[in-house]
Design a protein around this motif. Structure first.
Motif: not given
Length: 323
Positions: A263-264, A267-268, A275, A280, A283, A302
């Motif tokens: 998830a990190i 998100l990136y 995050a 994260a 998500l 977040l």
């Protein structure tokens, strides 16, 4: 109710002098991945890089207004709560002692010191550091600041106010659960506003105390909370927060370390935001439950972006950090 709408108005006025409203964007790439409309509330964009900044500011300001400022403050933290207390104490002109566990994030420690806090390393984990901090209160005459307090929750609720003001028709919100201020602020404000939004808490599978407590209907401490998502590394749920969660949350979802790391990365790549693990986790939970929420309008909190560079490098390289 932990706070009233009048309390919230006071919190908005205080917090808004330092923490400006953070954006809540609908990201199309996240929608493609999940099948839901996904709105991310970017609490990684506060002056401390975390939603916690809000709570400490309101807590300390209320002490000042009541003429009840102590000689100093002491608290325990993994980093984000400590930054909020450090910045609040500095603005009030009193010292803050911040107790952190051994092996705590060096970058979070540095940030707390930069905001004016004295960082003291003591305890094998957050819960042991909290016990040490309460003892420090007794021996030094400082006031112990818990991670969960009605004024802290009211301050944190300013992010919930921003989210529900801009997006009142959200079907569900996913929020990580550490000590409970974030999820309890959402539940309390949702109920005050009469909304029907489901509030889903998220914890790490390696730190399942709140999930197990929710299922049991009573506090169920765990012997360990070993997750690299340090913002949810709680092993002793506090009864006041748990009661609110039991009465107002749709459920507590658990996610694995690999899922948090993925998830990190997502998100990136999809939003170009950093995050931390806890930030994260929402998500990760939505990805795991995406069939259930397909076609829904979902918000993810977040909660912070304070991830150490070595950990972030590991994650981006496809690895999962070990706590």
């Amino acid at each position: 109710m932990l706070f009233s709408l009048k309390d919230l108005d006071a919190a908005v006025a205080v917090v808004g002098t330092t923490v400006k409203p953070t954006p809540a964007y609908a990201w199309p790439l996240l929608a493609s991945r999940t099948g839901a409309e996904v709105i991310v509330k970017h609490e990684n964009h506060t002056p401390t890089g975390s939603f916690k900044a809000r709570g400490g500011l309101f807590y300390v300001e209320n002490l000042r207004r009541a003429g009840a400022l102590p000689p100093g403050l002491v608290t325990a933290t993994r980093g984000n709560h400590g930054q909020s207390i450090a910045i609040g104490a500095a603005r009030a002109g009193i010292p803050a002692k911040i107790i952190v566990p051994e092996g705590n994030s060096r970058e979070k420690n540095a940030a707390m010191a930069a905001f004016g806090g004295e960082v003291i390393v003591a305890g094998k984990d957050f819960d042991e550091s909290r016990e040490i901090a309460t003892g420090y209160q007794a021996s030094h005459g400082f006031m112990f600041v818990p991670s969960f307090h009605r004024d802290i929750v009211a301050g944190v609720a300013t992010y919930a106010h921003e989210l529900f003001t801009d997006h009142a028709d959200i079907d569900a919100v996913f929020v990580p659960v550490g000590m409970g201020s974030g999820i309890c602020s959402l539940i309390t404000l949702r109920d005050l506003l009469g909304l029907k939004t489901e509030i889903w808490g998220v914890v790490a599978r390696n730190a399942p105390a709140f999930a197990q407590s929710f299922e049991a209907g009573r506090p169920r401490p765990t012997p360990t909370a070993r997750t690299f998502a340090d913002g949810v590394a709680c092993r002793e749920p506090q009864p006041e927060a748990l009661e609110i969660i039991l009465n107002g949350a749709a459920g507590i979802l658990q996610v694995g370390e690999d899922e948090i790391a993925e998830a990190i990365r997502i998100l990136y790549t999809d939003t170009h935001n950093m995050a931390e693990g806890a930030g994260a986790a929402p998500l990760a939970a939505l990805m795991d439950a995406r069939e259930r929420f397909r076609g829904k309008r979902v918000a993810l909190i977040l909660t912070g972006g304070n991830i150490d560079m070595p950990v972030f490098r590991q994650v981006l390289s496809g690895q999962t950090p070990v706590a």
